[in-house]
Design a protein around this motif. Structure first.
Motif, PDB file in Angstrom:
ATOM      1  N   GLY A 261      -2.599 -26.324  29.916  1.00 20.06           N
ATOM      2  CA  GLY A 261      -3.804 -26.553  30.370  1.00 20.06           C
ATOM      3  C   GLY A 261      -4.613 -27.251  29.156  1.00 20.06           C
ATOM      4  O   GLY A 261      -5.659 -27.689  29.043  1.00 20.06           O
ATOM      5  N   LEU A 262      -3.834 -27.631  27.960  1.00 24.19           N
ATOM      6  CA  LEU A 262      -4.395 -28.029  26.550  1.00 24.19           C
ATOM      7  C   LEU A 262      -3.881 -29.613  26.447  1.00 24.19           C
ATOM      8  O   LEU A 262      -2.864 -29.795  26.583  1.00 24.19           O
ATOM      9  N   SER A 263      -4.779 -30.440  25.953  1.00 28.41           N
ATOM     10  CA  SER A 263      -4.444 -31.890  25.661  1.00 28.41           C
ATOM     11  C   SER A 263      -5.181 -32.362  24.574  1.00 28.41           C
ATOM     12  O   SER A 263      -6.651 -32.442  24.577  1.00 28.41           O
ATOM     13  N   HIS A 264      -4.838 -32.463  23.393  1.00 26.33           N
ATOM     14  CA  HIS A 264      -5.347 -32.894  22.120  1.00 26.33           C
ATOM     15  C   HIS A 264      -4.543 -33.353  21.191  1.00 26.33           C
ATOM     16  O   HIS A 264      -3.258 -32.932  21.190  1.00 26.33           O
ATOM     17  N   GLY A 265      -4.998 -34.170  20.456  1.00 30.63           N
ATOM     18  CA  GLY A 265      -4.142 -34.890  19.386  1.00 30.63           C
ATOM     19  C   GLY A 265      -3.547 -34.035  18.456  1.00 30.63           C
ATOM     20  O   GLY A 265      -2.466 -34.515  17.623  1.00 30.63           O
ATOM     21  N   ASN A 266      -3.878 -32.624  18.043  1.00 32.24           N
ATOM     22  CA  ASN A 266      -3.316 -31.860  17.239  1.00 32.24           C
ATOM     23  C   ASN A 266      -2.780 -30.688  17.987  1.00 32.24           C
ATOM     24  O   ASN A 266      -2.490 -29.711  17.176  1.00 32.24           O
TER      25      ASN A 266
ATOM     26  N   GLU B 133     -10.310 -25.260  16.995  1.00 31.06           N
ATOM     27  CA  GLU B 133     -11.429 -25.403  17.670  1.00 31.06           C
ATOM     28  C   GLU B 133     -11.480 -25.778  19.042  1.00 31.06           C
ATOM     29  O   GLU B 133     -11.926 -25.353  19.934  1.00 31.06           O
ATOM     30  N   TYR B 134     -10.477 -26.894  19.422  1.00 31.03           N
ATOM     31  CA  TYR B 134     -10.344 -27.207  20.622  1.00 31.03           C
ATOM     32  C   TYR B 134      -9.877 -26.092  21.509  1.00 31.03           C
ATOM     33  O   TYR B 134     -10.079 -25.802  22.779  1.00 31.03           O
ATOM     34  N   CYS B 135      -8.763 -25.326  21.055  1.00 34.87           N
ATOM     35  CA  CYS B 135      -8.057 -24.462  21.856  1.00 34.87           C
ATOM     36  C   CYS B 135      -9.221 -23.373  22.103  1.00 34.87           C
ATOM     37  O   CYS B 135      -9.387 -22.950  23.360  1.00 34.87           O
TER      38      CYS B 135
ATOM     39  N   LEU C  97      -7.729 -35.298  24.555  1.00 35.92           N
ATOM     40  CA  LEU C  97      -6.957 -36.431  25.102  1.00 35.92           C
ATOM     41  C   LEU C  97      -7.243 -36.174  27.013  1.00 35.92           C
ATOM     42  O   LEU C  97      -7.198 -34.869  27.048  1.00 35.92           O
ATOM     43  N   PRO C  98      -7.033 -37.194  27.485  1.00 30.90           N
ATOM     44  CA  PRO C  98      -6.967 -36.843  29.098  1.00 30.90           C
ATOM     45  C   PRO C  98      -5.693 -36.053  29.315  1.00 30.90           C
ATOM     46  O   PRO C  98      -4.805 -36.168  28.451  1.00 30.90           O
ATOM     47  N   LEU C  99      -5.818 -34.951  30.096  1.00 29.12           N
ATOM     48  CA  LEU C  99      -4.971 -34.118  30.560  1.00 29.12           C
ATOM     49  C   LEU C  99      -3.774 -34.657  31.384  1.00 29.12           C
ATOM     50  O   LEU C  99      -4.101 -35.310  32.289  1.00 29.12           O
TER      51      LEU C  99
ATOM     52  N   VAL D  11      -7.315 -44.184  13.089  1.00 25.92           N
ATOM     53  CA  VAL D  11      -6.239 -43.319  13.369  1.00 25.92           C
ATOM     54  C   VAL D  11      -6.124 -42.980  14.762  1.00 25.92           C
ATOM     55  O   VAL D  11      -6.907 -42.239  15.267  1.00 25.92           O
ATOM     56  N   PRO D  12      -5.296 -43.898  15.725  1.00 25.04           N
ATOM     57  CA  PRO D  12      -5.358 -43.447  17.172  1.00 25.04           C
ATOM     58  C   PRO D  12      -4.849 -42.014  17.140  1.00 25.04           C
ATOM     59  O   PRO D  12      -4.122 -41.415  16.533  1.00 25.04           O
ATOM     60  N   ALA D  13      -5.414 -41.336  17.979  1.00 27.43           N
ATOM     61  CA  ALA D  13      -5.149 -39.879  18.595  1.00 27.43           C
ATOM     62  C   ALA D  13      -3.587 -39.409  18.589  1.00 27.43           C
ATOM     63  O   ALA D  13      -3.588 -38.388  18.323  1.00 27.43           O
TER      64      ALA D  13
END
Length: 455
Positions: A60-65, A118-120, A287-289, A414-416
């Motif tokens: 369920g997570l979608s992030h550049g990091n 932080e996103y998590c 980011l989009p999931l 810097v793109p994601a």
């Protein structure tokens, strides 16, 4: 929506490494040409609640990091977990190959780590095992390096689980409140314990050594390390100077009382973090999931993975998967009676009582303790139990001075999902020694700074 994966959709490119639960391979999707990392876990009892928690939290997570979770599939013997492939391996290997990082470079990676954590937390997920071995480095030509968090095996989600109430993680990175739990129902803040682990990770990047080793001993015993953790006794190697802002941030992270510890939002506003902060990390947008399987389909595959299906055709590469023997008990423990490095909560409390530990819960980092020249307390050794095969982290392409200079990229967006390399201040390597045979690899308590043992 992408076509669901099956074993025949992939071809083996090479083995990547062996972890506690299974083997990770680099594989190519024969239909799309996409290069992916596939983690193989033997079907049957090894596909337990921990594996289910890892997959349900991660998907369920979608992030550049954060390493992107893609899908799961089955072979006759294995559950395959398909994830984004990262080009440069573990941050552990990168830091170990250099000894330690220049402050500007460590800050740049730390900024990315905090963005991912932080996103998590905003998504209701706490990681509970943040460490260099669980952060990967991805680089694409012409772009800045990207740190990506992986391995959600000890994570908990507010959606699926209760508050954290178990002692899990890697001892050198575990927060005091996790060690000092009074019983199995004694919950703690997963967010605050993640902050502590982020502080340890930053310290290791800056110094190439762990913060809670005994500065008088090259190989610290586990009991001494725990005692220093619960009292927040930090040793700063004097031969590696750091800024006042870095020291101040450590003083706010390494606080035994979790309620008094700086939060992720506090870190984001701290001068150490905000220095040379790239614009994308200021926004920290997800980011989009990319959903390739429904939650129902994923759960169905997990349920089926608990049983071995001898009727399925074996893919040609399945027999090449190396499965290692592991101790399934979490690396939370250190029992010497059975000599298997496991311990119950009662045994841990007894050990702490014997140490007569009485930490001041509101105390932060005490006055700087200086480690002997060239020693720096504990050195860096791999976490994860038994030796595991791993690919050395390729060096980032650099200028003549060596290292990565994040300032070079400040004028470029810097793109994601992209990455790269450049140059920075020359770094010096901390002297290394061999790991003590009395300190098992995987507990982060070894003697010197060295790459993970390889077979």
């Amino acid at each position: 929506m992408a076509v669901p994966a099956c074993a025949d959709s992939f071809e083996l490119v090479k083995k990547l490494n062996e972890g506690q639960q299974g083997t990770s391979n680099l594989m190519r999707n024969k239909l799309t040409g996409e290069m992916v990392a596939v983690k193989f876990i033997q079907r049957g009892p090894k596909v337990d609640k921990s594996v289910e928690r890892e997959i349900l939290c991660h998907r369920g997570l979608s992030h550049g990091n954060i390493v992107k979770f893609l899908e799961v599939f089955l072979t006759p013997e294995y559950l395959g977990i398909v994830m984004e492939y990262t080009s440069h391996g573990e941050m552990f290997d990168y830091v170990a190959s250099k000894g330690h990082l220049a402050e500007a470079e460590a800050r740049y990676f730390f900024q990315q780590l905090i963005c991912g954590v932080e996103y998590c937390h905003k998504m209701g997920v706490v990681h509970r095992d943040l460490k260099l071995e669980n952060t990967l480095l991805h680089v694409e030509e012409g772009h800045a390096p990207r740190v990506k968090i992986c391995d959600f095996g000890y994570s908990k989600s507010m959606r699926y689980h209760s508050m954290p109430n178990s002692t899990v993680g890697t001892p050198a990175y575990i927060a005091p409140e996790v060690f000092l739990r009074s019983g199995p129902d004694d919950a703690y803040s997963g967010e605050a314990s993640d902050v502590w682990s982020c502080g340890v990770l930053l310290f290791v990047m800056l110094f190439g050594t762990y913060p809670f080793g005994d500065p008088k001993e090259g190989n610290a015993s586990i009991s001494k390390v725990i005692e220093r953790i619960v009292t927040a006794r930090v040793s700063f190697p004097p031969e590696i100077p750091i800024s006042r802002e870095a020291v101040d941030l450590f003083s706010k992270i390494f606080v035994p009382d979790a309620s008094q510890r700086i939060s992720i939002s506090g870190i984001r506003s701290h001068p150490f973090f905000t220095t040379n902060l790239p614009w994308e990390f200021q926004v920290n947008a997800p980011l989009p999931l990319e959903v390739r399987q429904s939650d129902e389909d994923t759960r169905s595959i997990l349920q089926e993975a608990r049983h071995v299906d001898t009727s399925m055709q074996v893919p040609f590469w399945d027999r090449d998967i190396v499965e290692m023997e592991i101790n399934p008990t979490p690396v939370s423990s250190m029992d010497t009676e059975a000599n298997d490095w496991t311990i119950t909560a009662d045994e841990l409390r007894d050990m702490l009582a014997c140490m007569d530990v009485a930490p001041d819960p509101c105390a932060g980092v005490p006055a700087m303790q200086q480690a002997p020249q060239g020693l720096g307390g504990m050195g860096l050794c791999a976490a994860g139990g038994k030796s595991r095969q791993s690919t050395p982290s390729p060096a980032l392409s650099t200028g003549s001075s060596g290292g990565f200079d994040p300032l070079q990229w400040r004028s470029h967006p810097v793109p994601a999902a992209t990455h790269s390399n450049a140059s920075s201040d020359q770094v010096q390597r901390v002297s290394s020694t061999e790991v003590s045979s009395s300190s098992p690899a995987g507990l982060g308590l070894g003697g010197g700074l060295h790459p993970r043992p390889r077979r």
